[in-house]
Design a protein around this motif. Structure first.
Motif, short mmCIF file in Angstrom:
data_model
loop_
_atom_site.label_atom_id
_atom_site.label_comp_id
_atom_site.label_asym_id
_atom_site.label_seq_id
_atom_site.Cartn_x
_atom_site.Cartn_y
_atom_site.Cartn_z
N GLU A 1 -11.07 9.23 -6.28
CA GLU A 1 -11.48 7.84 -6.13
C GLU A 1 -11.65 7.13 -7.47
O GLU A 1 -11.63 5.91 -7.53
N MET B 1 0.84 -1.18 0.00
CA MET B 1 0.00 0.00 0.00
C MET B 1 0.88 1.24 0.00
O MET B 1 1.90 1.29 0.66
N THR C 1 -7.58 3.37 -2.96
CA THR C 1 -8.39 2.61 -2.00
C THR C 1 -9.05 3.50 -0.96
O THR C 1 -10.04 3.10 -0.36
N ALA C 2 -8.50 4.70 -0.72
CA ALA C 2 -9.09 5.62 0.25
C ALA C 2 -8.59 7.04 -0.01
O ALA C 2 -7.46 7.23 -0.46
N ASN D 1 -4.63 6.80 -0.23
CA ASN D 1 -4.11 5.44 -0.09
C ASN D 1 -4.36 4.74 -1.40
O ASN D 1 -5.46 4.86 -1.98
N SER D 2 -3.38 3.99 -1.86
CA SER D 2 -3.54 3.27 -3.12
C SER D 2 -2.74 1.98 -3.08
O SER D 2 -1.81 1.84 -2.28
N ASN D 3 -3.10 1.06 -3.95
CA ASN D 3 -2.37 -0.20 -4.01
C ASN D 3 -1.27 -0.18 -5.06
O ASN D 3 -0.72 -1.21 -5.41
#
Length: 67
Positions: free
Chosen positions: A25, A1, A31-32, A45-47
């Motif tokens: 988004e 993450m 992800t957030a 937040n990202s993957n």
């Protein structure tokens, strides 16, 4: 993450935060999103590592400016 924080100019209220959140988004891998209008920041937040151009385009689509 991956967690990244950006400075966004022009946000003044919860509606502004909502517009920015909605556009960010839409970026694949996000992800957030947390917006702090008082401090002009957006934490994402990202993957995957996001390209700054993707984030800038999303913020501009919402009507604000990424710094």
């Amino acid at each position: 993450m991956t967690v990244s924080t950006y400075r966004v100019i022009g946000m003044a209220c919860g509606h502004c935060a909502g517009f920015v959140t909605e556009e960010i988004e839409r970026i694949p891998g996000v992800t957030a999103v947390a917006v702090d209008v008082e401090h002009d920041t957006v934490t994402v937040n990202s993957n995957r590592l996001l390209d700054i151009a993707e984030v800038r385009a999303a913020v501009e689509e919402a009507g604000y400016e990424l710094h």
